[in-house]
Write an enzyme that holds these catalytic residues in place. Structure first.
Site, mmCIF file in Angstrom:
data_model
loop_
_atom_site.group_PDB
_atom_site.id
_atom_site.type_symbol
_atom_site.label_atom_id
_atom_site.label_comp_id
_atom_site.label_asym_id
_atom_site.label_seq_id
_atom_site.Cartn_x
_atom_site.Cartn_y
_atom_site.Cartn_z
ATOM 1 N N ALA A 167 -54.335 24.990 -29.269
ATOM 2 C CA ALA A 167 -55.408 25.294 -30.422
ATOM 3 C C ALA A 167 -55.171 23.924 -31.524
ATOM 4 C CB ALA A 167 -54.884 26.519 -31.003
ATOM 5 N N GLY A 168 -56.347 23.803 -31.920
ATOM 6 C CA GLY A 168 -56.387 22.912 -33.146
ATOM 7 C C GLY A 168 -57.169 21.475 -33.022
ATOM 8 N N PHE A 169 -57.036 21.116 -31.489
ATOM 9 C CA PHE A 169 -57.340 19.806 -31.264
ATOM 10 C C PHE A 169 -58.975 20.092 -31.060
ATOM 11 C CE2 PHE A 169 -59.216 16.427 -28.513
ATOM 12 C CZ PHE A 169 -58.240 15.346 -28.835
ATOM 13 N N LYS A 222 -61.507 22.521 -32.768
ATOM 14 C CA LYS A 222 -61.511 23.822 -33.276
ATOM 15 C C LYS A 222 -62.898 24.541 -33.022
ATOM 16 C CE LYS A 222 -58.115 22.429 -36.890
ATOM 17 N NZ LYS A 222 -57.155 23.471 -37.294
ATOM 18 N N ASN A 280 -49.499 18.175 -40.355
ATOM 19 C CA ASN A 280 -51.076 18.272 -40.697
ATOM 20 C C ASN A 280 -51.133 19.614 -41.673
ATOM 21 O OD1 ASN A 280 -52.736 20.910 -39.516
ATOM 22 N ND2 ASN A 280 -50.964 20.692 -38.183
ATOM 23 N N MET A 334 -54.508 21.069 -42.124
ATOM 24 C CA MET A 334 -55.620 21.009 -42.109
ATOM 25 C C MET A 334 -56.573 22.265 -42.851
ATOM 26 S SD MET A 334 -56.325 18.261 -40.249
ATOM 27 C CE MET A 334 -58.245 18.402 -39.877
ATOM 28 N N GLY A 335 -55.706 23.488 -42.662
ATOM 29 C CA GLY A 335 -56.272 24.820 -43.358
ATOM 30 C C GLY A 335 -57.389 25.449 -42.860
ATOM 31 N N PHE A 336 -57.436 25.355 -41.237
ATOM 32 C CA PHE A 336 -58.406 26.018 -40.589
ATOM 33 C C PHE A 336 -59.817 25.447 -41.028
ATOM 34 C CE2 PHE A 336 -55.685 30.128 -40.082
ATOM 35 C CZ PHE A 336 -54.890 29.363 -39.058
ATOM 36 N N SER A 369 -49.955 29.570 -38.506
ATOM 37 C CA SER A 369 -50.086 28.495 -39.280
ATOM 38 C C SER A 369 -49.516 28.514 -40.572
ATOM 39 C CB SER A 369 -51.621 28.349 -39.396
ATOM 40 O OG SER A 369 -51.840 27.147 -40.377
ATOM 41 N N ASN A 394 -50.396 26.593 -43.074
ATOM 42 C CA ASN A 394 -51.542 26.048 -44.023
ATOM 43 C C ASN A 394 -52.459 27.035 -44.507
ATOM 44 O OD1 ASN A 394 -50.398 23.297 -43.673
ATOM 45 N ND2 ASN A 394 -51.338 23.236 -41.583
ATOM 46 N N THR A 395 -52.334 28.341 -44.340
ATOM 47 C CA THR A 395 -53.256 29.242 -45.010
ATOM 48 C C THR A 395 -52.223 30.142 -45.968
ATOM 49 O OG1 THR A 395 -54.914 29.214 -43.346
ATOM 50 C CG2 THR A 395 -54.626 31.199 -44.821
ATOM 51 N N LYS A 453 -49.652 34.302 -31.257
ATOM 52 C CA LYS A 453 -48.985 32.869 -31.398
ATOM 53 C C LYS A 453 -48.070 33.023 -32.586
ATOM 54 C CE LYS A 453 -49.986 27.812 -31.670
ATOM 55 N NZ LYS A 453 -50.887 26.833 -31.434
ATOM 56 N N ASN A 462 -46.082 27.344 -33.137
ATOM 57 C CA ASN A 462 -47.000 26.742 -33.849
ATOM 58 C C ASN A 462 -46.250 25.689 -34.653
ATOM 59 O OD1 ASN A 462 -49.248 26.065 -35.868
ATOM 60 N ND2 ASN A 462 -49.845 28.271 -35.393
ATOM 61 N N GLY A 470 -44.891 17.854 -32.422
ATOM 62 C CA GLY A 470 -44.502 16.871 -31.568
ATOM 63 C C GLY A 470 -43.090 16.820 -31.309
ATOM 64 N N GLY A 522 -43.877 19.911 -28.770
ATOM 65 C CA GLY A 522 -42.894 18.476 -28.407
ATOM 66 C C GLY A 522 -43.032 18.536 -26.793
HETATM 67 C C1 LIG Z 1 -53.786 18.467 -36.267
HETATM 68 C C2 LIG Z 1 -53.293 19.814 -35.724
HETATM 69 C C3 LIG Z 1 -54.036 20.992 -35.834
HETATM 70 C C4 LIG Z 1 -53.685 22.259 -35.431
HETATM 71 N N1 LIG Z 1 -54.626 23.241 -35.746
HETATM 72 C C5 LIG Z 1 -54.042 24.511 -35.158
HETATM 73 C C6 LIG Z 1 -54.778 25.575 -35.313
HETATM 74 O O1 LIG Z 1 -55.949 25.556 -35.834
HETATM 75 N N2 LIG Z 1 -54.555 26.897 -34.751
HETATM 76 C C7 LIG Z 1 -53.261 26.905 -34.154
HETATM 77 O O2 LIG Z 1 -52.935 28.093 -33.491
HETATM 78 N N3 LIG Z 1 -52.302 25.884 -33.849
HETATM 79 C C8 LIG Z 1 -52.830 24.544 -34.462
HETATM 80 N N4 LIG Z 1 -52.058 23.438 -34.153
HETATM 81 C C9 LIG Z 1 -50.703 23.538 -33.627
HETATM 82 C C10 LIG Z 1 -50.780 23.427 -31.882
HETATM 83 O O3 LIG Z 1 -51.633 24.369 -31.390
HETATM 84 C C11 LIG Z 1 -49.115 23.376 -31.629
HETATM 85 O O4 LIG Z 1 -48.754 24.750 -31.508
HETATM 86 C C12 LIG Z 1 -48.373 22.335 -32.173
HETATM 87 O O5 LIG Z 1 -48.991 21.251 -32.627
HETATM 88 C C13 LIG Z 1 -47.150 22.168 -31.392
HETATM 89 O O6 LIG Z 1 -47.465 21.434 -30.209
HETATM 90 P P1 LIG Z 1 -47.394 19.933 -30.066
HETATM 91 O O7 LIG Z 1 -45.967 19.574 -30.295
HETATM 92 O O8 LIG Z 1 -47.543 19.653 -28.663
HETATM 93 O O9 LIG Z 1 -48.409 19.231 -30.795
HETATM 94 C C14 LIG Z 1 -52.348 22.277 -34.809
HETATM 95 C C15 LIG Z 1 -51.555 21.189 -34.527
HETATM 96 C C16 LIG Z 1 -52.041 20.022 -35.083
HETATM 97 C C17 LIG Z 1 -51.223 18.711 -34.777
#
Ligand SMILES: Cc1cc2nc3c(=O)[nH]c(=O)nc-3n(C[C@H](O)[C@H](O)[C@H](O)COP(=O)(O)O)c2cc1C
Length: 363
Positions: free
Chosen positions: A65-67, A69, A114, A116-118, A178, A180-181, A220, A249, A274, A303
């Site tokens: 999620a998040g890529f 939205k 990030n 972003m804050g939804f 998250s 960020n909220t 999640k 998350n 990451g 990661g």
């Molecule tokens: C820029 C960005 C925005 C994200 N937005 C959300 C989101 O809106 N909702 C959510 O459940 N996770 C969000 N995530 C978290 C990712 O879904 C994931 O759980 C997290 O990045 C760990 O995976 P990764 O290490 O492969 O990035 C976001 C991550 C990034 C980097």
């Protein structure tokens, strides 16, 4: 190819690079040659199929999620080889998110921060877009609480999003993790969590009554929960009839980062994703596996950047894995590369299906 493109993309502010990549994916998917380019090197092999929470996934690797939205580029993303695409987080009310800049690269750590804050167009607008979008990949829809909604009214807020979006979702995700909220992660406490999970499942049943089974609901969770709290959350999720757990998350921890402290201070608040998240994501998976004994399907995220790391998560009990940050550092070819690597390992070790791999570590 991405090795040539990356320096140019990395010269742009991270969010502009992201918007550009999303538009390119979206556009490429509209033409057959574009789709061929996106799908180059992606194996389609029935041995990669996974059955989880009543859904037949073509492959175990999904987009976190998040890529995407708002669900703008689901066809392009599917063409890259993702077996499922999780859109969102979507909230009941449209919201702009936090002021920019709110997305930062930490190249020394192969990580992002990030806050972003939804930012998202709101549940009704996303539903309207999905209604116009031809059927595509297995679509998960990740739901969050609107910033304007008080924490005490969270259950009703999530339910409003469910009413709009359940008809388009193969599965739904309750995101209470998250950073960020403000206050969101307190919704992982047993009492509010029970209320939200009950209300979301009830709303999903009501929204799809007469049209078939409601979409399964997943939860999640955050990596910053203590292990004992992960166990408690898993118990509440199981009792509440949740179909699976997605872990994890982003983290609020800055431990172990190579990026200088001064740079981290300038960046400020946000969640780290990451490579630095891999260790904790593995630990949380292990705790969840222990707590659920394999009865609840688990989705591992955090990661994951290679076939080897994906394999490790499958062996540790994940049915599916998801990727976000590695896509930024390694490029879109990563998905096909991971799938080819997983297939090669299945062949080497003589596995006919991934069901033979999931949960075998320590078994
Ligand atoms: C820029 C960005 C925005 C994200 N937005 C959300 C989101 O809106 N909702 C959510 O459940 N996770 C969000 N995530 C978290 C990712 O879904 C994931 O759980 C997290 O990045 C760990 O995976 P990764 O290490 O492969 O990035 C976001 C991550 C990034 C980097």
């Amino acid at each position: 190819m991405y090795r040539l493109l990356r320096p140019a993309l990395f010269r742009l502010p991270p969010e502009s690079a992201h918007d550009l990549a999303t538009s390119a994916l979206r556009l490429a998917a509209t033409t057959p040659p574009g789709r061929t380019v996106l799908g180059a090197g992606v194996p389609a092999d029935p041995r990669l199929a996974v059955d989880a929470f009543g859904i037949g996934f073509p492959s175990p690797v999904g987009l976190a999620a998040g890529f995407d939205k708002g669900g703008r580029a689901i066809h392009g993303l599917a063409a890259l080889g993702f077996g499922h695409v999780e859109i969102g987080t979507v909230t009941a009310h449209p919201q702009p998110g936090n002021p920019r800049p709110r997305l930062f690269r930490l190249p020394a750590d192969r990580a992002l921060i990030n806050r972003m804050g939804f930012n998202n167009p709101g549940a009704e607008a996303v539903a309207a877009r999905l209604a116009r979008t031809p059927p595509g990949p297995i679509l998960g829809i990740n739901l969050g609480k609107s910033r304007v909604t008080p924490l005490e009214e969270a259950a009703a807020d999530y339910a409003a999003s469910v009413r709009a979006l359940a008809p388009f979702a193969r599965y739904l995700v309750v995101n209470v993790s998250s950073p960020n909220t403000p206050g969101l992660r307190t919704l992982q406490d047993p009492a509010p969590l029970r209320e939200i999970l009950g209300s979301v499942q009830e709303a999903a049943r009501a929204a799809t009554a007469g049209t078939g089974a409601p979409p399964p609901v997943l939860l999640k969770i955050a990596p910053d929960l203590a292990d004992a709290d992960v166990e408690t959350v898993a118990g509440v999720a199981a009792e509440s009839g949740v179909a699976g757990i997605i872990a994890v998350n982003t983290t609020i921890s800055r431990e172990g980062l190579r990026t200088p402290a001064q740079r981290l201070e300038t960046i400020g608040a946000g969640g780290v994703s990451g490579a630095p998240l891999a260790l904790r994501a593995r630990e949380v998976l292990r705790v969840l596996r222990g707590a659920t004994g394999g009865r609840l399907p688990l989705v591992s995220v955090g990661g994951i950047d290679s076939a080897e790391e994906a394999w490790l998560r499958l062996e540790a009990g994940a049915s599916l894995v998801q990727v976000y940050t590695a896509l930024i550092y390694r490029g879109p070819g990563l998905v096909g590369e991971m799938l080819r690597g997983i297939l090669a390992r299945m062949e080497r070790e003589g596995h006919a299906s991934l069901a033979e791999v999931t949960g075998t570590a320590g078994a």
